[in-house]
Design an enzyme around this catalytic site. Structure first.
Site, short mmCIF file in Angstrom:
data_model
loop_
_atom_site.label_atom_id
_atom_site.label_comp_id
_atom_site.label_asym_id
_atom_site.label_seq_id
_atom_site.Cartn_x
_atom_site.Cartn_y
_atom_site.Cartn_z
N ASP A 30 0.81 -1.12 0.17
CA ASP A 30 -0.01 0.02 0.00
C ASP A 30 0.97 1.22 0.21
O ASP A 30 2.05 1.09 0.50
CB ASP A 30 -0.83 -0.07 1.38
CG ASP A 30 -2.14 0.86 0.99
OD1 ASP A 30 -2.40 1.36 -0.32
OD2 ASP A 30 -2.67 1.32 2.20
N ASN A 78 -10.80 -2.51 -5.77
CA ASN A 78 -10.04 -1.57 -6.67
C ASN A 78 -10.85 -1.41 -8.13
O ASN A 78 -10.34 -0.26 -8.58
CB ASN A 78 -8.61 -2.09 -6.86
CG ASN A 78 -7.73 -1.82 -5.62
OD1 ASN A 78 -7.06 -2.74 -5.48
ND2 ASN A 78 -8.02 -0.94 -4.56
C1 IPE Z 1 -5.49 -2.79 -0.50
O1 IPE Z 1 -5.03 -1.43 -0.70
C2 IPE Z 1 -5.55 -3.51 -1.95
C3 IPE Z 1 -4.05 -3.49 -2.38
C4 IPE Z 1 -2.83 -3.30 -1.76
C5 IPE Z 1 -4.04 -4.02 -3.76
P1 IPE Z 1 -6.31 -0.30 -0.94
O2 IPE Z 1 -5.47 0.75 -0.83
O3 IPE Z 1 -7.08 -0.68 -1.95
O4 IPE Z 1 -7.03 -0.35 0.51
P2 IPE Z 1 -7.90 0.49 1.42
O5 IPE Z 1 -8.91 1.29 0.33
O6 IPE Z 1 -7.19 1.88 1.85
O7 IPE Z 1 -8.62 -0.25 2.35
C1 IPE Z 2 -1.35 0.23 -3.31
O1 IPE Z 2 -1.18 1.70 -3.57
C2 IPE Z 2 -1.52 -0.37 -4.72
C3 IPE Z 2 -2.81 -0.71 -5.23
C4 IPE Z 2 -3.87 -0.51 -4.56
C5 IPE Z 2 -3.22 -1.08 -6.50
P1 IPE Z 2 -2.49 2.73 -3.46
O2 IPE Z 2 -2.81 2.92 -4.90
O3 IPE Z 2 -3.53 2.19 -2.66
O4 IPE Z 2 -1.71 3.65 -2.96
P2 IPE Z 2 -2.58 4.85 -1.73
O5 IPE Z 2 -2.84 3.86 -0.71
O6 IPE Z 2 -3.61 5.61 -2.62
O7 IPE Z 2 -1.24 5.65 -1.39
MG MG Z 3 -4.08 2.42 -0.89
#
Ligand code: IPE
Ligand code: IPE
Ligand code: MG
Length: 254
Positions: A30, A78
């Site tokens: 994340d 996502n």
């Molecule tokens: C969790 O991260 C999913 C992945 C890392 C693929 P998100 O960024 O989607 O999670 P939330 O929305 O903060 O819970």
């Molecule tokens: C994790 O990084 C990757 C995916 C969920 C695809 P994020 O895209 O969630 O990055 P933040 O949480 O918005 O910084």
């Molecule tokens: Mg995220």
């Protein structure tokens, strides 16, 4: 005035490698977007950098003897993101798999994908199939990528398969136990999960490996995924090794 010196965590890599390591590590990658934003870059640049880091951390895990690494790349939730970002996230793994393939072979890493692959774009499905086939006999480590994965969806599918077996008379209701459930999960061929790492500060599971996490140790760090390097991995391993895993029993050795 007296300031307490901030203790810098300097981990002893040699010592860590001599102690028992987790067999199976899962990571919620994340913070890619926030990493990019902080640098004035588009979110996609964060995903790019994050993908590069998956390669580095995977090779490191294989080298030190971790048997399974399972990373969360795209969740069933996502799809709620803007179309442009989704488009990028569906293209990125194709290049990732192409660039990574020779290293997966060199390091004897088997690639596995969990999630609803059949809902992914056709070109990505083909690439997944190709790399899975190419690496299927590799024995050193399994890298599992959770792509269009959601744990509740995985459990729902397991229940449906079990119900069908009962309906067909292949299984009795009282034969359904924890191991039968486990055998019907997408992770059925992986060792038990020992350590789950989430980067970038959120203290939640976000629909990842709910069943498998039953007795995993949880490790949360504020470091964004693209900045989670060798040093941060060793810090997580040191933290894991200092835990007292009781599994519900009494173990006063630590
Ligand atoms: C969790 O991260 C999913 C992945 C890392 C693929 P998100 O960024 O989607 O999670 P939330 O929305 O903060 O819970
Ligand atoms: C994790 O990084 C990757 C995916 C969920 C695809 P994020 O895209 O969630 O990055 P933040 O949480 O918005 O910084
Ligand atoms: Mg995220």
């Amino acid at each position: 005035m007296f300031f307490k010196k901030k203790r810098k965590l300097k981990v002893n890599q040699e010592q860590i490698l001599k102690a028992p390591l987790p067999q199976h590590i899962a990571i919620i990658l994340d913070g890619n977007g926030r990493w990019a934003k902080k640098r004035g870059l588009p979110r996609t640049a964060g995903h790019q950098e994050g993908a590069m880091n998956v390669r580095e951390i995977t090779k490191l895990c294989a080298t030190i003897g971790i048997k399974a690494l399972t990373v969360y790349a795209f969740s069933t939730e996502n799809w709620k993101r803007p179309e442009e970002e989704i488009k990028f996230l569906m293209k990125l793994p194709i290049k990732f798999f192409d660039d990574f393939a020779p290293e997966l072979v060199e390091h004897e890493i088997r690639l596995k994908v969990i999630g609803n692959v059949e809902q992914l774009p056709k070109d990505l499905q083909q690439k997944v199939q190709e790399i899975t086939e190419l690496t299927k006999d590799n024995k050193k480590m399994t890298l599992t990528i959770a792509l269009n994965y959601g744990s509740q969806d995985e459990i729902k599918q397991a229940i449906q398969k079990i119900a069908l077996e009962v309906q067909n008379g292949e299984l009795a209701v009282d034969e359904i136990d924890e191991s039968v459930i486990e055998q019907h999960l997408m992770t059925c061929d992986l060792p038990p999960l020992d350590l789950m790492i989430r980067t970038s500060g959120e203290l939640r599971i976000s629909n990842y490996l709910l069943w498998q996490l039953a007795y995993a140790e949880l490790y949360f760090t504020s470091v964004a995924w693209p900045d989670f390097k060798e040093e941060q991995l060793y810090e997580a391993l040191a933290d894991y090794q200092a835990r007292n895993r009781r599994f519900g029993a009494l173990n006063e050795s630590k």
